[in-house]
Write a protein that holds these residues in place. Structure first.
Motif, PDB file in Angstrom:
ATOM      1  N   ILE A  20     -32.036 -38.640  15.570  1.00 46.99           N
ATOM      2  CA  ILE A  20     -31.065 -38.679  14.444  1.00 46.99           C
ATOM      3  C   ILE A  20     -30.658 -37.319  14.252  1.00 46.99           C
ATOM      4  N   GLY A  21     -29.322 -37.064  14.610  1.00 52.07           N
ATOM      5  CA  GLY A  21     -28.960 -35.633  14.067  1.00 52.07           C
ATOM      6  C   GLY A  21     -28.942 -34.643  15.363  1.00 52.07           C
ATOM      7  N   ALA A  22     -27.687 -34.557  15.834  1.00 51.88           N
ATOM      8  CA  ALA A  22     -27.682 -33.686  17.058  1.00 51.88           C
ATOM      9  C   ALA A  22     -27.149 -32.368  16.848  1.00 51.88           C
ATOM     10  N   GLY A  23     -27.654 -31.560  15.758  1.00 56.50           N
ATOM     11  CA  GLY A  23     -27.239 -30.199  15.364  1.00 56.50           C
ATOM     12  C   GLY A  23     -28.117 -29.418  16.481  1.00 56.50           C
ATOM     13  N   ARG A  24     -28.045 -28.017  16.274  1.00 52.86           N
ATOM     14  CA  ARG A  24     -28.909 -27.338  17.112  1.00 52.86           C
ATOM     15  C   ARG A  24     -30.313 -27.574  17.360  1.00 52.86           C
ATOM     16  N   LEU A  25     -30.968 -27.977  16.168  1.00 53.12           N
ATOM     17  CA  LEU A  25     -32.207 -28.246  16.668  1.00 53.12           C
ATOM     18  C   LEU A  25     -32.597 -29.549  17.361  1.00 53.12           C
ATOM     19  N   GLY A  26     -31.565 -30.515  16.959  1.00 46.19           N
ATOM     20  CA  GLY A  26     -31.915 -31.730  17.488  1.00 46.19           C
ATOM     21  C   GLY A  26     -31.441 -31.590  19.078  1.00 46.19           C
ATOM     22  N   GLN A  27     -30.445 -30.938  19.231  1.00 43.65           N
ATOM     23  CA  GLN A  27     -30.212 -30.499  20.840  1.00 43.65           C
ATOM     24  C   GLN A  27     -31.324 -29.828  21.548  1.00 43.65           C
ATOM     25  N   ALA A  28     -32.055 -28.915  20.706  1.00 42.52           N
ATOM     26  CA  ALA A  28     -32.924 -28.117  21.351  1.00 42.52           C
ATOM     27  C   ALA A  28     -34.010 -29.198  21.852  1.00 42.52           C
ATOM     28  N   LEU A  29     -34.461 -30.160  20.893  1.00 45.04           N
ATOM     29  CA  LEU A  29     -35.421 -31.302  21.229  1.00 45.04           C
ATOM     30  C   LEU A  29     -34.839 -32.020  22.355  1.00 45.04           C
ATOM     31  N   LEU A  30     -33.669 -32.522  22.433  1.00 44.00           N
ATOM     32  CA  LEU A  30     -32.996 -33.137  23.252  1.00 44.00           C
ATOM     33  C   LEU A  30     -33.235 -32.388  24.633  1.00 44.00           C
ATOM     34  N   ASN A  31     -33.137 -31.256  24.690  1.00 43.59           N
ATOM     35  CA  ASN A  31     -33.185 -30.613  26.304  1.00 43.59           C
ATOM     36  C   ASN A  31     -34.762 -29.804  26.435  1.00 43.59           C
ATOM     37  N   TYR A  32     -35.706 -30.093  25.491  1.00 42.14           N
ATOM     38  CA  TYR A  32     -36.909 -29.581  25.541  1.00 42.14           C
ATOM     39  C   TYR A  32     -37.635 -30.148  26.793  1.00 42.14           C
ATOM     40  N   LYS A  33     -38.304 -29.241  27.723  1.00 46.21           N
ATOM     41  CA  LYS A  33     -39.031 -29.569  28.866  1.00 46.21           C
ATOM     42  C   LYS A  33     -40.245 -29.672  28.633  1.00 46.21           C
ATOM     43  N   GLY A  34     -40.774 -29.453  27.666  1.00 43.90           N
ATOM     44  CA  GLY A  34     -42.245 -29.218  27.368  1.00 43.90           C
ATOM     45  C   GLY A  34     -43.075 -30.624  27.142  1.00 43.90           C
ATOM     46  N   PHE A  35     -42.235 -31.681  26.757  1.00 48.31           N
ATOM     47  CA  PHE A  35     -43.172 -32.863  26.119  1.00 48.31           C
ATOM     48  C   PHE A  35     -43.687 -33.735  27.389  1.00 48.31           C
ATOM     49  N   GLU A  36     -43.597 -32.942  28.687  1.00 46.23           N
ATOM     50  CA  GLU A  36     -44.285 -33.884  29.556  1.00 46.23           C
ATOM     51  C   GLU A  36     -44.008 -35.256  29.610  1.00 46.23           C
ATOM     52  N   ASN A  37     -45.098 -36.010  29.893  1.00 48.12           N
ATOM     53  CA  ASN A  37     -44.896 -37.554  29.808  1.00 48.12           C
ATOM     54  C   ASN A  37     -45.143 -37.978  28.403  1.00 48.12           C
ATOM     55  N   ARG A  38     -45.007 -37.316  27.482  1.00 44.86           N
ATOM     56  CA  ARG A  38     -45.402 -37.970  26.189  1.00 44.86           C
ATOM     57  C   ARG A  38     -44.412 -38.709  25.348  1.00 44.86           C
ATOM     58  N   LEU A  39     -43.135 -37.968  25.456  1.00 42.09           N
ATOM     59  CA  LEU A  39     -42.009 -38.381  24.764  1.00 42.09           C
ATOM     60  C   LEU A  39     -40.761 -38.657  25.576  1.00 42.09           C
ATOM     61  N   ASP A  40     -40.099 -39.767  25.136  1.00 42.18           N
ATOM     62  CA  ASP A  40     -38.760 -39.999  26.015  1.00 42.18           C
ATOM     63  C   ASP A  40     -37.627 -40.305  25.193  1.00 42.18           C
ATOM     64  N   ILE A  41     -36.941 -39.337  24.981  1.00 42.49           N
ATOM     65  CA  ILE A  41     -35.720 -39.430  23.920  1.00 42.49           C
ATOM     66  C   ILE A  41     -34.774 -40.312  24.628  1.00 42.49           C
ATOM     67  N   ARG A  42     -34.657 -41.363  24.346  1.00 40.82           N
ATOM     68  CA  ARG A  42     -33.639 -42.428  25.163  1.00 40.82           C
ATOM     69  C   ARG A  42     -32.509 -42.214  24.670  1.00 40.82           C
ATOM     70  N   VAL A  43     -32.292 -42.071  23.427  1.00 40.51           N
ATOM     71  CA  VAL A  43     -30.876 -41.944  22.794  1.00 40.51           C
ATOM     72  C   VAL A  43     -30.670 -41.074  21.451  1.00 40.51           C
ATOM     73  N   ALA A  44     -29.575 -40.432  21.380  1.00 43.30           N
ATOM     74  CA  ALA A  44     -29.364 -39.647  20.348  1.00 43.30           C
ATOM     75  C   ALA A  44     -28.077 -40.163  19.405  1.00 43.30           C
ATOM     76  N   VAL A  45     -28.060 -39.787  18.160  1.00 45.20           N
ATOM     77  CA  VAL A  45     -27.114 -40.214  17.236  1.00 45.20           C
ATOM     78  C   VAL A  45     -26.623 -39.037  16.345  1.00 45.20           C
ATOM     79  N   ASP A  46     -25.265 -38.924  16.038  1.00 40.72           N
ATOM     80  CA  ASP A  46     -25.004 -38.066  15.150  1.00 40.72           C
ATOM     81  C   ASP A  46     -23.608 -38.697  14.453  1.00 40.72           C
ATOM     82  N   SER A  47     -23.346 -37.859  13.275  1.00 41.98           N
ATOM     83  CA  SER A  47     -22.231 -38.213  12.617  1.00 41.98           C
ATOM     84  C   SER A  47     -20.892 -37.847  13.029  1.00 41.98           C
ATOM     85  N   ASP A  48     -21.046 -36.870  13.873  1.00 36.48           N
ATOM     86  CA  ASP A  48     -19.528 -36.239  14.541  1.00 36.48           C
ATOM     87  C   ASP A  48     -19.747 -36.076  15.799  1.00 36.48           C
TER      88      ASP A  48
END
Lengths: 212, 212
Positions: B91-119
């Motif tokens: 929730i929230g695709a500002g800079r930090l959100g985008q960084a997480l969305l594109n983060y490669k280091g989660f390995e198999n632990r986390l799968d961000i399936r969907v992102a939402v934002d207000s604009d």
DNA sequence: TAGATTGTTAATCGATTAACAATC
DNA sequence: TAGATTGTTAATCGATTAACAATC
């Protein structure tokens, strides 16, 4: 001046939580707050709150009343390093680096004076220097805090150079076990570790739920 | 199957560190490692390492030899939640959100399936949904983990909606004390708190240095 | 066998909580 | 004064460390 005391990590993690509550109350023009009220809000033990506050507060609380909010805010902020040299260099201007560079929430605590990267050269209106200037910049600007947001393969190498150039504290976002000399302050901000802990707790809760 | 045991936070934070060392050794084709060697690398106590490993390892170490690396890696990863439901909504695709969305280091632990934002509505090739679709998405996709990277003023409100829609674990990057029901797992990733702790430690070191 | 390392049981250490007299 | 809350001293709890017999 209050005598310097070593504050435990456990307490250190609670102080910013207190700070937020206090500031919120302050905007509501409330003058005093009791440890009981703070504890209830944060689901902590009131005695623990009092012990924590006693460590950083210059003035004592008043029995039957509580603590004076303004003074407490000042004391906690002071204790958390507001008066500190807080100029930092950022190494690595990828997405995470850029997010930090533009992060608004540091309040007065951190001032990222300069950023370097191996290829990018701007981020919005901020200039990003080439990484080969890193050593020069650190020395000329007399910076003692560094933020590492480079890929993990490069982190240890960067870290070594930083230490060699007088950096005293490193905030590391790369998922590696950095090796630093004993006198260097290292704080790891490892997202992979964090999410692992979250998942583990969720799993434990789920198992608990099923077994009940 | 190993009995479920509750692992302390302290241990939980060390497990990923062990994992990194083990994987590194594995790429070097090393078969076994002793608790002594791990401890030395991480500047920990070997007994502590052994106790930690005993909590998660299915097989025992061999006296005089150490632990089998492959098995240990499997056991730690399992323990850290590899087998878990790990689909998340951001929730929230500002800079930090985008960084997480594109983060490669989660390995198999986390799968961000969907992102939402207000604009915003895209981030690179990934679609960002409008925040008004958030509730629908969570329910339809049956997601139980949420990542909050919205401005702090909006965080509590978002949090309440998330909980109401079945989210069970929240990874919160907003610098606020979120209030959640007891059965919700909440992990705060507060950068302001982190940097405060770093500064405090640096200050303590400096004072120590000067006084010596 | 000798050396290294294990797992277990007991001791230590530090943080949290409890009890309670003092005081606004 | 009565009620609420404080700070202090003591008790509890959990994590870390020490000691050591067992074993590869």
């Amino acid at each position: 001046m209050k005598e310097k005391i070593s504050i435990s990590d456990a307490t250190l993690k609670r102080l910013p939580q207190y700070l937020r509550i206090l500031k919120e109350k302050q905007t509501q023009n409330i003058q005093c707050i009791s440890s009981t009220a703070i504890a209830k809000d944060l689901q902590l033990n009131p005695i623990q709150v009092r012990k924590d506050l006693a460590l950083v507060s210059q003035s004592k609380g008043k029995p039957g009343v509580g603590f004076e909010i303004g003074g407490l805010i000042r004391n906690i902020e002071e204790s958390l390093g507001l008066n500190n040299s807080k100029e930092a260099i950022l190494i690595g201007a990828g997405r995470l680096g850029q997010a930090l560079l533009n992060y608004k929430g540091f309040e007065n605590r951190l001032d990222i004076r300069v950023a370097v990267d191996s290829d990018k050269n701007t981020c919005d209106n901020k200039k990003i220097f080439h990484i080969k200037k890193m050593e020069d910049l650190i020395k000329k600007m007399n910076i003692h805090i560094a933020i590492i947001t480079v890929p993990k393969e490069k982190a240890q190498n960067i870290c070594d150079i930083l230490v060699k150039n007088g950096i005293k504290a490193i905030w590391n976002f790369a998922p590696v076990n950095l090796k630093v000399p004993e006198d260097i302050v290292l704080k790891n901000e490892d997202l992979t570790t964090s999410i692992s802990i979250l998942l583990k707790k969720l799993e434990e809760k789920n198992r608990g739920g099923k077994l009940q």
